[in-house]
Design an enzyme around this catalytic site. Structure first.
Site: not given
Lengths: 273, 66
Positions: A110, A171, A198-199, A220-221
């Site tokens: 990645k 995040g 992301a986001g 992830n977050t």
């Protein structure tokens, strides 16, 4: 509080192929920020993911060479997607990718080249350069980028296995800030593996981008920092699956005017004057 | 000679990368990889990779990541 669990299978749909590997899940999951290693493992299992992202950081001598985290990840049996997070130049990212290949025994990488520390917006020029070098070295490059269409085209031309535009900065959990750009990228790159990375903050965000036809999402977050990461992992898995099923089912076109669902023929109480 | 190991300035008389790793207590079979002056050094080349004064050595290992 006991965590309610479900044993019903996730409706992954048909298997698909990325970087020459056929998998079922369209949900890639990160391994950071969980309340504990055990919660991470449980969330991974609940998500049904087959691809996990991991990072690399300096090893201090007192740590010897053992790595309990890596042993835990291996036990989960997923494909490993190492990242180059924290690299601020193509040179650093290329070197870290080479190091990752040796440690993890995979050509998957990645690719992240940070361009701005405040927003973590990728340096797209550095990303294209690094992707070009790494693809020639035989890496399967999963390139993290913005929603810029032309950069995505350059990354495709560089030979990336997947182009991964952000929905919003890493995040933030704000969801797709520019759905139009994502939709346009999907239409203009119909044969490229596109993963929204992301986001994303909620399963509805994941469903929304999957409805646009993206091949997968990576997050992830939103799972790790949820009040109940394990249940949220499953919620995202269902959101991803629902969005993909909707895309494959061809949603109805939007209309400007209302149209009754119930037939108008035979409506009672109407009589000729 | 002085080198930088993971950002820390150290004195060493290790002639090569593998000798440095052993001297610093790294277990050679561990899950880590090495770079010298931002250039990857594959594991089989550790014994033959000569160190020079001022070298910057990075040793990385798997951690959590997104």
């Amino acid at each position: 509080m006991d965590t309610p669990t479900t044993s019903s299978p996730i409706a992954h749909g048909q298997p698909w192929t990325v970087a020459g590997t056929t998998i079922s899940s369209r949900f890639f999951l990160g391994t950071s920020h969980y309340p504990s290693p055990q919660v991470m493992s449980d969330a991974v299992r609940a998500s049904g993911t087959e691809v996990l992202t991991v990072g690399l950081r300096r090893l201090q001598p007192e740590s010897g060479g053992g790595n309990s985290f890596w042993q835990r990840i291996q036990a989960l049996g997923c494909h490993i997607l190492p990242n180059t997070a924290g690299c601020h130049s193509a040179e650093e990212a290329i070197t870290l990718a080479q190091m990752a290949r040796e440690i993890f025994g995979t050509t998957w990488i990645k690719l992240e080249v940070v361009g701005d520390d405040y927003t973590l917006q990728p340096d797209t020029h550095g990303t294209v350069h690094a992707a070009t070098v790494l693809a020639k070295e035989g890496f399967a490059v999963f390139a993290y980028t913005t929603d810029d269409l032309v950069i995505a085209q350059r990354l495709r031309d560089a030979g990336c296995a997947a182009v991964m535009p952000w929905a919003a900065p890493i995040g933030t959990g704000r969801g797709p800030l520019n759905p139009f750009a994502l939709e346009t990228m999907r239409r203009r790159l119909p044969d490229t593996v596109l993963v929204v990375d992301a986001g994303l903050g909620r399963p509805s965000h994941a469903a929304a981008v999957m409805e646009l036809g993206f091949d997968a999402v990576l997050l992830n977050t939103a799972v790790a920092q949820a009040g109940d990461p394990v249940r949220m992992a499953r919620a995202f898995a269902d959101g991803v699956a629902a969005g993909r099923a909707a895309y494959e089912s061809t949603p109805m076109p939007e209309r400007a005017a209302a149209q009754a669902s119930t037939p108008t023929v035979g409506v009672p109480f109407w009589h000729a004057p | 000679m002085k080198v930088s190991l993971n950002g820390e300035a150290i004195e060493t008389d290790a002639p090569n990368l593998q000798a440095l790793l052993l001297a610093r207590g790294y277990e050679l079979q561990g899950a880590f990889a090495c770079a010298v002056n931002k250039t990857f050094v594959p594991r089989p080349k550790w014994p033959a990779h000569t160190l020079n004064s001022g070298d910057r050595i990075d040793i990385v290992t798997p951690i959590t990541g997104g």
